[in-house]
Motif scaffolding. Sequence first.
Motif, PDB file in Angstrom:
ATOM      1  N   LEU A   8       0.855  -1.176   0.000  1.00 17.71           N
ATOM      2  CA  LEU A   8       0.000   0.000   0.000  1.00 17.71           C
ATOM      3  C   LEU A   8       0.896   1.232   0.000  1.00 17.71           C
ATOM      4  O   LEU A   8       1.993   1.214   0.584  1.00 17.71           O
ATOM      5  CB  LEU A   8      -0.895   0.016   1.239  1.00 17.71           C
ATOM      6  N   PRO A   9       0.453   2.312  -0.643  1.00 14.16           N
ATOM      7  CA  PRO A   9       1.265   3.533  -0.637  1.00 14.16           C
ATOM      8  C   PRO A   9       1.631   3.986   0.783  1.00 14.16           C
ATOM      9  O   PRO A   9       2.758   4.410   1.027  1.00 14.16           O
ATOM     10  CB  PRO A   9       0.370   4.549  -1.344  1.00 14.16           C
ATOM     11  N   VAL A  13       5.501   4.578   2.022  1.00 18.35           N
ATOM     12  CA  VAL A  13       5.993   5.874   2.516  1.00 18.35           C
ATOM     13  C   VAL A  13       6.732   5.686   3.839  1.00 18.35           C
ATOM     14  O   VAL A  13       7.861   6.157   4.005  1.00 18.35           O
ATOM     15  CB  VAL A  13       4.834   6.880   2.681  1.00 18.35           C
ATOM     16  N   VAL A  14       6.121   5.007   4.769  1.00 11.84           N
ATOM     17  CA  VAL A  14       6.744   4.806   6.083  1.00 11.84           C
ATOM     18  C   VAL A  14       8.035   4.008   5.943  1.00 11.84           C
ATOM     19  O   VAL A  14       9.053   4.321   6.571  1.00 11.84           O
ATOM     20  CB  VAL A  14       5.758   4.135   7.058  1.00 11.84           C
ATOM     21  N   ASN A  15       8.022   2.994   5.099  1.00 15.27           N
ATOM     22  CA  ASN A  15       9.235   2.196   4.887  1.00 15.27           C
ATOM     23  C   ASN A  15      10.340   3.015   4.247  1.00 15.27           C
ATOM     24  O   ASN A  15      11.507   2.879   4.612  1.00 15.27           O
ATOM     25  CB  ASN A  15       8.921   0.959   4.046  1.00 15.27           C
ATOM     26  N   ALA A  16       9.992   3.875   3.287  1.00 16.91           N
ATOM     27  CA  ALA A  16      11.001   4.713   2.630  1.00 16.91           C
ATOM     28  C   ALA A  16      11.655   5.667   3.618  1.00 16.91           C
ATOM     29  O   ALA A  16      12.881   5.813   3.635  1.00 16.91           O
ATOM     30  CB  ALA A  16      10.362   5.488   1.481  1.00 16.91           C
ATOM     31  N   PRO A  29       6.810   9.121  13.567  1.00 15.72           N
ATOM     32  CA  PRO A  29       5.474   9.559  13.979  1.00 15.72           C
ATOM     33  C   PRO A  29       4.425   8.867  13.098  1.00 15.72           C
ATOM     34  O   PRO A  29       4.728   8.450  11.977  1.00 15.72           O
ATOM     35  CB  PRO A  29       5.487  11.072  13.736  1.00 15.72           C
ATOM     36  N   PRO A  30       3.200   8.729  13.589  1.00 11.78           N
ATOM     37  CA  PRO A  30       2.157   8.092  12.785  1.00 11.78           C
ATOM     38  C   PRO A  30       1.926   8.861  11.490  1.00 11.78           C
ATOM     39  O   PRO A  30       1.846  10.092  11.497  1.00 11.78           O
ATOM     40  CB  PRO A  30       0.918   8.157  13.675  1.00 11.78           C
ATOM     41  N   LEU A  31       1.832   8.134  10.399  1.00  9.56           N
ATOM     42  CA  LEU A  31       1.621   8.760   9.097  1.00  9.56           C
ATOM     43  C   LEU A  31       0.282   9.476   9.041  1.00  9.56           C
ATOM     44  O   LEU A  31       0.150  10.508   8.393  1.00  9.56           O
ATOM     45  CB  LEU A  31       1.711   7.714   7.978  1.00  9.56           C
ATOM     46  N   VAL A  69       7.627   6.016  -4.869  1.00 12.46           N
ATOM     47  CA  VAL A  69       7.628   6.970  -3.761  1.00 12.46           C
ATOM     48  C   VAL A  69       8.965   7.695  -3.768  1.00 12.46           C
ATOM     49  O   VAL A  69      10.024   7.052  -3.753  1.00 12.46           O
ATOM     50  CB  VAL A  69       7.428   6.254  -2.410  1.00 12.46           C
ATOM     51  N   PHE A  70       8.922   9.022  -3.840  1.00  8.69           N
ATOM     52  CA  PHE A  70      10.120   9.858  -3.749  1.00  8.69           C
ATOM     53  C   PHE A  70      10.112  10.555  -2.400  1.00  8.69           C
ATOM     54  O   PHE A  70       9.093  11.076  -1.984  1.00  8.69           O
ATOM     55  CB  PHE A  70      10.129  10.923  -4.844  1.00  8.69           C
TER      56      PHE A  70
END
Length: 73
Positions: A8-9, A13-16, A29-31, A69-70
């Motif tokens: 999932l996007p 994002v969190v992994n990146a 912090p929580p996304l 994801v950038f």
Amino acid sequence: MISLEDRLPSEAVVNAVSDIEDSDVTDLPPLYGAIDTDALDALFTGDAATSVTFEYSGYTVTVEDNEVVFVQQ
């Protein structure tokens, strides 16, 4: 840059960001404090060209329709 690769996007994002910071995802912090994660994930379920840019944990994050994801500081 990270490919979504069956993630999932919101997860990508969190992994990146955790990869860039060399930290565990639980240290971030929580996304949902930066963006509605359900809406983010829903935007990328169809075939429409979509691009979303937002701030998260001190980074500018862009998720694009080509499933990338950038993350920029």
